[in-house]
Design an enzyme around this catalytic site. Structure first.
Site, PDB file in Angstrom:
ATOM      1  CE  LYS A 164     -26.227  17.874  15.483  1.00 14.05           C
ATOM      2  NZ  LYS A 164     -27.202  19.022  15.736  1.00 14.05           N
TER       3      LYS A 164
HETATM    4  N1  PPE Z   1     -32.627  20.600  14.100  1.00 11.66           N
HETATM    5  C1  PPE Z   1     -31.535  21.138  14.576  1.00 11.66           C
HETATM    6  C2  PPE Z   1     -31.358  22.697  14.001  1.00 11.66           C
HETATM    7  C3  PPE Z   1     -30.844  20.422  15.542  1.00 11.66           C
HETATM    8  O1  PPE Z   1     -29.585  21.089  15.808  1.00 11.66           O
HETATM    9  C4  PPE Z   1     -31.380  19.214  15.940  1.00 11.66           C
HETATM   10  C5  PPE Z   1     -30.453  18.383  17.049  1.00 11.66           C
HETATM   11  C6  PPE Z   1     -32.230  18.726  15.529  1.00 11.66           C
HETATM   12  C7  PPE Z   1     -33.135  19.399  14.479  1.00 11.66           C
HETATM   13  C8  PPE Z   1     -32.949  17.366  15.767  1.00 11.66           C
HETATM   14  O2  PPE Z   1     -31.985  16.128  15.327  1.00 11.66           O
HETATM   15  P1  PPE Z   1     -31.856  14.858  15.847  1.00 11.66           P
HETATM   16  O3  PPE Z   1     -30.859  15.023  17.081  1.00 11.66           O
HETATM   17  O4  PPE Z   1     -31.277  13.880  14.820  1.00 11.66           O
HETATM   18  O5  PPE Z   1     -33.379  14.406  16.267  1.00 11.66           O
HETATM   19  N2  PPE Z   1     -29.591  19.274  17.787  1.00 11.66           N
HETATM   20  C9  PPE Z   1     -28.505  18.801  18.664  1.00 11.66           C
HETATM   21  C10 PPE Z   1     -27.644  19.792  19.208  1.00 11.66           C
HETATM   22  C11 PPE Z   1     -28.298  20.213  20.734  1.00 11.66           C
HETATM   23  C12 PPE Z   1     -27.379  21.295  21.202  1.00 11.66           C
HETATM   24  O6  PPE Z   1     -27.530  22.212  22.218  1.00 11.66           O
HETATM   25  O7  PPE Z   1     -26.074  20.947  21.152  1.00 11.66           O
HETATM   26  C13 PPE Z   1     -29.027  17.582  19.547  1.00 11.66           C
HETATM   27  O8  PPE Z   1     -30.481  17.597  19.831  1.00 11.66           O
HETATM   28  O9  PPE Z   1     -28.362  16.797  19.769  1.00 11.66           O
END
Ligand code: PPE
Length: 305
Positions: free
Chosen positions: A158
């Site tokens: 990430k």
């Molecule tokens: N895909 C992406 C590209 C992504 O950024 C997130 C989280 C997810 C999937 C889901 O992952 P998880 O949070 O582990 O379930 N995105 C983060 C950032 C959002 C933002 O705008 O800042 C979040 O949800 O915290």
């Protein structure tokens, strides 16, 4: 505007929110190589509870590992710093953002001796795609921007810089009147939202993108676990945008987005155009779990005493 809290943890010290600054020559600010996490802390009947803290911190360190960033703390130290940051800010419910970045020092693309620094901020953050979106579903546009190739965007990490791709997609979707963007992978299959994983429901079966081209979402994994416990079959398999168009239900998962139903994609109504039955069931078990009301998933919570 962000709702500020009192203190931000910066490399072992609590700094006042308004003074939590870095130098403009901070390496990550120029070149985008940093890694971060998004974690939520929920109000419960007891103390506030951080959802899957250990898993998020572990992913942060894996992200750093992929990018050869040496975090000068242990996982345990970061977990403890996160707990302290929630506590010192006296928040009942918040979003938590640990950020690992390359600090001030050399410029150029090989900052061998620049320090690797860590900041942990927390702030209240409501429904990411709106309260109405969470309840009634959102409208999604398949983006004209493609999720970066797996050898450009190693999706197990990430990383800060990845989000310029997400922002291009999000800006396009919003400018066209949609709520969120859905990106396809370089082979043309559905990948993920700008900041969410995606699920579809067809004939009572749940399907989600395999982890080849998407972030290994912690909410995604939680929903898969809940679904299987509810005896709903879950498969990880690539699918096309037209399979999404004809799905009975669809939803996004993410820490920020939680479990957000999708009611329309590219002008096609999905199912009945509202949160579907399976989506609602999973949403309800998920919210009960994060709020400490479902003891079955109690091990997912770290209480901040
Ligand atoms: N895909 C992406 C590209 C992504 O950024 C997130 C989280 C997810 C999937 C889901 O992952 P998880 O949070 O582990 O379930 N995105 C983060 C950032 C959002 C933002 O705008 O800042 C979040 O949800 O915290």
């Amino acid at each position: 505007m962000i709702k500020k809290t009192e203190k931000i943890w910066m490399d072992g010290k609590f700094v006042d929110w308004d003074n939590a600054n870095v130098h403009v020559m901070t390496h990550t600010l120029h070149y985008g190589l940093g890694v971060f996490e998004g974690i939520r802390c929920y109000e419960t009947k007891e103390d506030p509870a951080i959802f899957r803290l250990k898993d998020h911190v572990e992913r942060l360190f894996k992200s750093a590992h992929i990018f050869l960033l040496a975090i000068p703390y242990s996982e345990k130290e970061i977990e403890e710093a996160i707990i302290k940051t929630v506590k010192i800010n006296k928040v009942k419910e918040c979003y938590i953002r640990p950020l690992v970045y390359i600090g001030y020092g050399a410029m150029g693309l090989y900052p061998k001796d620049n320090p690797v620094e860590v900041a942990i901020s927390v702030w209240p953050w409501g429904a990411y795609l709106g309260d109405d979106g969470l309840k009634n579903g959102i409208r999604v546009k398949v983006s004209s921007f493609i999720r970066n190739h797996v050898n450009s965007q190693m999706s197990r990490a990430k990383a800060c810089g990845y989000y310029i791709n997400s922002q291009l997609a999000k800006k396009e979707a919003i400018s066209l009147g949609y709520d969120e963007a859905l990106l396809l992978d370089t082979d043309g299959y559905v990948a993920e939202g700008s900041g969410e994983n995606i699920f579809i429901v067809r004939d009572g079966r749940l399907k989600t993108t395999p982890l080849t081209s998407v972030l290994e979402g912690i909410t995604r994994e939680s929903i898969m676990k809940i679904a299987r416990d509810e005896k709903i079959e879950v498969i990880e398999e690539r699918f096309t945008r037209d399979e999404l168009y004809i799905a009975d239900e669809a939803f996004f998962t993410g820490t920020a987005a939680e479990v957000t139903p999708i009611r329309e994609v590219d002008g096609r109504i999905i199912g009945e155009g509202k949160a579907g039955k399976v989506t609602k069931k999973l949403q309800s078990v998920f919210f009960d779990s994060v709020k400490g009301k479902n003891k079955k998933y109690g091990s997912w919570l770290t209480y901040v005493k």
